[in-house]
Scaffold this motif. Structure first.
Motif, PDB file in Angstrom:
ATOM      1  N   ARG A 154     -54.568 -19.981   5.172  1.00  0.00           N
ATOM      2  CA  ARG A 154     -53.513 -20.832   4.615  1.00  0.00           C
ATOM      3  C   ARG A 154     -53.087 -21.909   5.613  1.00  0.00           C
ATOM      4  NH1 ARG A 154     -52.013 -21.188  -0.801  1.00  0.00           N
ATOM      5  NH2 ARG A 154     -52.446 -19.172  -1.779  1.00  0.00           N
ATOM      6  N   LEU A 155     -53.058 -21.543   6.887  1.00  0.00           N
ATOM      7  CA  LEU A 155     -52.604 -22.479   7.912  1.00  0.00           C
ATOM      8  C   LEU A 155     -53.696 -23.430   8.369  1.00  0.00           C
ATOM      9  CD1 LEU A 155     -50.553 -20.046  10.177  1.00  0.00           C
ATOM     10  CD2 LEU A 155     -49.610 -21.865   8.733  1.00  0.00           C
ATOM     11  N   ALA A 156     -54.944 -23.000   8.270  1.00  0.00           N
ATOM     12  CA  ALA A 156     -56.060 -23.749   8.857  1.00  0.00           C
ATOM     13  C   ALA A 156     -56.917 -24.424   7.788  1.00  0.00           C
ATOM     14  CB  ALA A 156     -56.906 -22.816   9.713  1.00  0.00           C
ATOM     15  N   GLU A 157     -56.263 -25.085   6.834  1.00  0.00           N
ATOM     16  CA  GLU A 157     -57.045 -25.848   5.848  1.00  0.00           C
ATOM     17  C   GLU A 157     -57.812 -26.978   6.541  1.00  0.00           C
ATOM     18  OE1 GLU A 157     -54.606 -25.462   1.704  1.00  0.00           O
ATOM     19  OE2 GLU A 157     -53.642 -26.639   3.280  1.00  0.00           O
ATOM     20  N   VAL A 212     -52.396 -28.178   8.632  1.00  0.00           N
ATOM     21  CA  VAL A 212     -53.251 -28.577   9.744  1.00  0.00           C
ATOM     22  C   VAL A 212     -52.992 -27.658  10.933  1.00  0.00           C
ATOM     23  CG1 VAL A 212     -53.856 -30.433  11.343  1.00  0.00           C
ATOM     24  CG2 VAL A 212     -53.264 -30.980   8.975  1.00  0.00           C
ATOM     25  N   MET A 213     -54.083 -27.170  11.539  1.00  0.00           N
ATOM     26  CA  MET A 213     -53.973 -26.353  12.740  1.00  0.00           C
ATOM     27  C   MET A 213     -54.586 -27.113  13.915  1.00  0.00           C
ATOM     28  SD  MET A 213     -55.375 -22.473  13.551  1.00  0.00           S
ATOM     29  CE  MET A 213     -54.080 -21.681  12.586  1.00  0.00           C
ATOM     30  N   ILE A 266     -46.489 -27.679   6.733  1.00  0.00           N
ATOM     31  CA  ILE A 266     -46.650 -26.919   7.966  1.00  0.00           C
ATOM     32  C   ILE A 266     -47.800 -27.495   8.801  1.00  0.00           C
ATOM     33  CG2 ILE A 266     -47.193 -24.676   8.967  1.00  0.00           C
ATOM     34  CD1 ILE A 266     -44.472 -24.736   7.690  1.00  0.00           C
ATOM     35  N   VAL A 267     -47.498 -27.781  10.057  1.00  0.00           N
ATOM     36  CA  VAL A 267     -48.522 -28.092  11.059  1.00  0.00           C
ATOM     37  C   VAL A 267     -48.326 -27.080  12.178  1.00  0.00           C
ATOM     38  CG1 VAL A 267     -49.429 -29.786  12.690  1.00  0.00           C
ATOM     39  CG2 VAL A 267     -48.527 -30.542  10.485  1.00  0.00           C
ATOM     40  N   CYS A 268     -49.392 -26.398  12.573  1.00  0.00           N
ATOM     41  CA  CYS A 268     -49.242 -25.378  13.604  1.00  0.00           C
ATOM     42  C   CYS A 268     -50.219 -25.631  14.745  1.00  0.00           C
ATOM     43  CB  CYS A 268     -49.442 -23.975  13.023  1.00  0.00           C
ATOM     44  SG  CYS A 268     -51.104 -23.684  12.412  1.00  0.00           S
ATOM     45  N   ALA A 269     -49.989 -24.941  15.847  1.00  0.00           N
ATOM     46  CA  ALA A 269     -50.841 -25.133  17.021  1.00  0.00           C
ATOM     47  C   ALA A 269     -50.857 -23.863  17.840  1.00  0.00           C
ATOM     48  CB  ALA A 269     -50.333 -26.306  17.866  1.00  0.00           C
ATOM     49  N   THR A 270     -51.922 -23.698  18.605  1.00  0.00           N
ATOM     50  CA  THR A 270     -52.005 -22.595  19.550  1.00  0.00           C
ATOM     51  C   THR A 270     -53.052 -22.905  20.609  1.00  0.00           C
ATOM     52  OG1 THR A 270     -52.369 -20.210  19.820  1.00  0.00           O
ATOM     53  CG2 THR A 270     -53.714 -21.330  18.181  1.00  0.00           C
ATOM     54  N   HIS A 271     -52.865 -22.305  21.795  1.00  0.00           N
ATOM     55  CA  HIS A 271     -53.878 -22.416  22.840  1.00  0.00           C
ATOM     56  C   HIS A 271     -54.749 -21.170  22.867  1.00  0.00           C
ATOM     57  CE1 HIS A 271     -51.038 -19.771  24.916  1.00  0.00           C
ATOM     58  NE2 HIS A 271     -52.034 -19.450  25.740  1.00  0.00           N
TER      59      HIS A 271
END
Length: 452
Positions: free
Chosen positions: A310-313, A175-176, A286-291
């Motif tokens: 891969r990160l943004a399913e 999840v992103m 993995i859960v990632c985030a960004t602004h």
């Protein structure tokens, strides 16, 4: 005679005047509107918002074709996607029917018209439309307060986000979270982990806060002697989150060489520590985030496209505090109670000018800015009430360039939600703030399906 305003609205789009009259008089349980052209149909749609439309594809200036009919169908659904459009066809128009359904038509009927059969289709369309609307209302009726991950919100914009995260929490997908700084990305990531059922730990790392030379070791760990100062074997954050969730905040700051190694982990689910040769299997979500604008970074080759996918399913976009009417007041009271108790100050509530300033401010720093301002105000306030001066805020008017009807409803909803937040859900206090009577407020809240 029944009040036509209480009847369901049905729009009949038909250029044959005789057939139009036949259809109009066939229904006595609906408020009927008719249109002979696309322009007339869209005018009625904008003004009356009928839930159900019957549409003849053969409209002028192409009465023998379907071009104008399909254009009308697409325009209706682009303006109001929940409209149930029932399309008419002549015999042998199977391809037109398939295309209409693919474009989003609800159902179809064949000419010559069987009034009873069409009546059943129309009645079913109204029934399903009402069920869908009720389902949306029930989904929004979440009492303002702590929801996913302990997040405080009463705004439908944020509740929609939390419901999305709850749905994907148990699925084995990456999840992103995309949103500005201070919108609560880590809080939502913790909530996702809590709802996932995973037994391991929740581990968070801010990729922007760690020097590039140390980030690989922080993520993947290192073996004893791998570099100067590596006096013992150390597990990285990925290993520490075994069986749990690793939250990579500011993923956009991961350097390209390290992106390759992270991609291999996501593909193979194995890691190698710095200075090591052994492949270690790890079950970490993995859960990632960004602004940052991650799509632009991919386009500029600053972020690997294969790693992005891969990160943004699942991608979840988080609204800013300014896009969550009423939440600023709700959160401000929570923070004031928290810091007043911690620091034993006398300020326990907000003065009217402070509440007005909180509602009007744009909150560029989002919840983090709000918390900092309230914490400072709790210290600086000289009396029992925090003022706008204590918050160092100046109220600013908001102008939203939308059409009149939408602007009116949006303004009503925002004003009522703000007033409810300022009055702490008290109906009499809310009515006084809005300058209306209690019965009028109840009518508005019922019309907009708002809860105290």
């Amino acid at each position: 005679m029944s009040d036509s305003r209480a009847l369901p609205k049905l729009l009949i789009v038909e250029d044959d005047a005789g057939l139009q009259r036949q259809l109009r008089w066939a229904y006595d349980g609906y408020e009927i509107f008719t249109a002979s052209t696309r322009e007339e149909a869209i005018t009625v749609l904008r003004a009356e918002e009928p839930p159900v439309v019957t549409l003849d594809l053969g409209l002028p200036p192409d009465p023998d074709g379907t071009t104008e009919g399909f254009a009308t169908l697409e325009t209706i659904l682009s303006l109001r996607p929940d409209t149930k459009v029932i399309v008419a066809s002549g015999h042998g128009a199977h391809e037109s029917m398939l295309r209409a359904i693919s474009l989003g038509a609800w159902d179809f009927y064949q000419k010559p018209i069987d009034i009873d059969a069409l009546g059943l289709i129309v009645a079913r369309a109204f029934h399903v439309h009402a069920l869908e609307a009720e389902n949306r209302r029930l989904a929004e009726r979440v009492e303002a307060g702590a929801v996913l991950g302990g997040m405080l919100t009463g705004a439908p914009e944020m509740l929609k986000v939390t419901r999305t995260i709850e749905r994907v929490a148990s699925a084995d997908v990456s999840v992103m979270l995309l949103g500005a700084s201070g919108t609560g990305k880590e809080l939502l990531a913790r909530g996702l982990h809590d709802r996932s059922g995973r037994k391991g730990r929740f581990v968070a790392i801010n990729c922007a806060a760690i020097p590039e030379t140390l980030l690989e070791s922080e993520l993947f760990g290192h073996e004893k002697g791998a570099f100067t100062g590596a006096v013992k074997t150390t597990e990285g954050k990925i290993e520490l989150a075994q069986g749990g969730t690793l939250f990579l905040d500011e993923i956009g700051d991961v350097p390209l060489p390290l992106q390759v190694k992270l991609l291999r982990f996501l593909q193979e689910r194995v890691i190698e520590r710095v200075g090591g040769r052994q492949a270690i299997a790890v079950d970490t979500r993995i859960v990632c985030a960004t602004h940052q604008d991650i799509d632009a970074m991919v386009a500029d080759n600053r972020f690997r496209e294969d790693l992005y996918y891969r990160l943004a399913e699942i991608v979840v976009r988080i609204p800013s505090l300014a896009e969550r009417p009423g939440d600023a007041g709700l959160l401000a009271r929570h923070f004031l109670q928290k810091y007043a108790a911690q620091m034993n100050t006398t300020a326990r509530s907000f003065a009217p000018d402070a509440l007005a300033a909180i509602d009007a401010w744009g909150w560029p720093g989002n919840v983090r800015e709000l918390e900092n301002r309230v914490k400072r105000a709790a210290i600086m306030a000289e009396g029992k009430h925090v003022t706008a001066g204590d918050l160092d805020l100046e109220a600013q008017a908001e102008i939203e360039p939308v059409n009149l009807k939408a602007a009116r409803e949006l303004a009503d909803r925002k004003a009522i939600r703000h007033a409810l937040a300022r009055a702490e859900g008290n109906i009499s206090g809310t009515a006084r703030l809005l300058g209306i009577s209690r019965p009028t407020l109840y009518d508005l809240m019922k019309a907009y399906d708002l809860q105290p």
